[in-house]
Scaffold this motif. Structure first.
Motif, PDB file in Angstrom:
ATOM      1  N   GLU A  73      -4.831 -10.492  -1.939  1.00  0.00           N
ATOM      2  CA  GLU A  73      -5.910 -10.023  -2.817  1.00  0.00           C
ATOM      3  C   GLU A  73      -6.745 -11.209  -3.267  1.00  0.00           C
ATOM      4  O   GLU A  73      -6.237 -12.152  -3.863  1.00  0.00           O
ATOM      5  CB  GLU A  73      -5.315  -9.298  -4.026  1.00  0.00           C
ATOM      6  N   VAL A  80      -3.793  -6.713 -10.620  1.00  0.00           N
ATOM      7  CA  VAL A  80      -3.097  -6.439  -9.358  1.00  0.00           C
ATOM      8  C   VAL A  80      -1.639  -6.107  -9.619  1.00  0.00           C
ATOM      9  O   VAL A  80      -0.955  -6.820 -10.355  1.00  0.00           O
ATOM     10  CB  VAL A  80      -3.208  -7.658  -8.406  1.00  0.00           C
ATOM     11  N   TYR A 186      -0.782  -3.678  -2.427  1.00  0.00           N
ATOM     12  CA  TYR A 186      -1.200  -3.868  -3.811  1.00  0.00           C
ATOM     13  C   TYR A 186      -2.001  -2.674  -4.318  1.00  0.00           C
ATOM     14  O   TYR A 186      -2.783  -2.067  -3.573  1.00  0.00           O
ATOM     15  CB  TYR A 186      -2.096  -5.107  -3.937  1.00  0.00           C
ATOM     16  N   VAL A 188      -4.860  -2.107  -7.116  1.00  0.00           N
ATOM     17  CA  VAL A 188      -5.819  -2.952  -7.826  1.00  0.00           C
ATOM     18  C   VAL A 188      -6.644  -2.101  -8.785  1.00  0.00           C
ATOM     19  O   VAL A 188      -7.187  -1.063  -8.402  1.00  0.00           O
ATOM     20  CB  VAL A 188      -6.759  -3.667  -6.826  1.00  0.00           C
TER      21      VAL A 188
END
Length: 215
Positions: A73, A80, A186, A188
């Motif tokens: 990321e 995150v 992830y 986000v």
């Protein structure tokens, strides 16, 4: 102050409104879609919009609330949460295995039709075996999946992508002790705290349940 007042008012009532999530087609289909019915049953006043596509969209776009992404990321000013590691394995259809036999260890793959991405590493095959050149090399797992389902040979697939087909008997996992490590997954969101109730509700639901869909 106006924004804070809106957020406080938002959190004093049941979550409602629209949450927009952006992700890739395979993650939307395999990880997100199975979890949405339970979310809607719990939060009927929250509608979900999925923005699905191969391109990474930035949360600087005010129409987006969260993103489900694979890999490193790099976007700043975001919050995150790592949901897990994507893993891959070897799969084949029962029809192919009935016709060609079931390999018992990776070195036997040299006698089989195979498909996996370019540059599959030696460590993936265990025991120090050099991976044989695949019959078909392709970096698009949707294509590799269809080859496996069609009886085209032994294929390498992300476990979450193959899981529904293993469950229904269309694919069989080979060498289950061998796990090919993939990339981190992830979730986000923006850094604002607290998040709007509707966004926090979907975020918490995905954090609690995506892990069960990965393996």
């Amino acid at each position: 102050l106006s924004r804070a007042g809106t957020t406080i008012a938002d959190r004093t009532k049941a979550p409602s409104g629209i949450v927009t999530l952006t992700t890739t087609p395979d993650l939307a289909r395999v990880l997100v879609a199975p979890l949405l019915p339970a979310f809607r049953a719990r939060f009927p006043e929250v509608s979900v919009r999925l923005r699905v596509g191969p391109e990474i969209e930035s949360l600087s776009d005010p129409s987006l609330d969260m993103a489900l992404r694979v890999g490193v990321e790099t976007e700043r000013e975001v919050r995150v949460r790592k949901l897990g590691e994507l893993e891959a394995g070897f799969f084949a259809s029962p029809r192919y295995l009935a016709a060609r036999g079931t390999p018992k260890e990776p070195k036997e793959l040299r006698g089989h039709e195979t498909a996996w991405p370019y540059g599959t590493k030696k460590a993936s095959f265990g025991g120090g075996h050099e991976p044989p050149p695949p019959s078909i090399a392709c970096d698009d797992f949707a294509v590799v999946l269809e080859m496996g389902r069609a009886g085209g040979g032994v294929v390498v697939l992300p476990a979450h992508l193959a899981k529904p087909y293993v469950r229904e008997g269309a694919l069989v996992r080979l060498f289950p002790e061998l796990v090919l490590r993939g990339a981190p997954l992830y979730l986000v969101t923006r850094r604002e705290r607290p998040l709007p109730a509707r966004v926090e509700a979907l975020r918490a639901h995905l954090v609690a349940n995506v892990g069960s869909e990965l393996g």
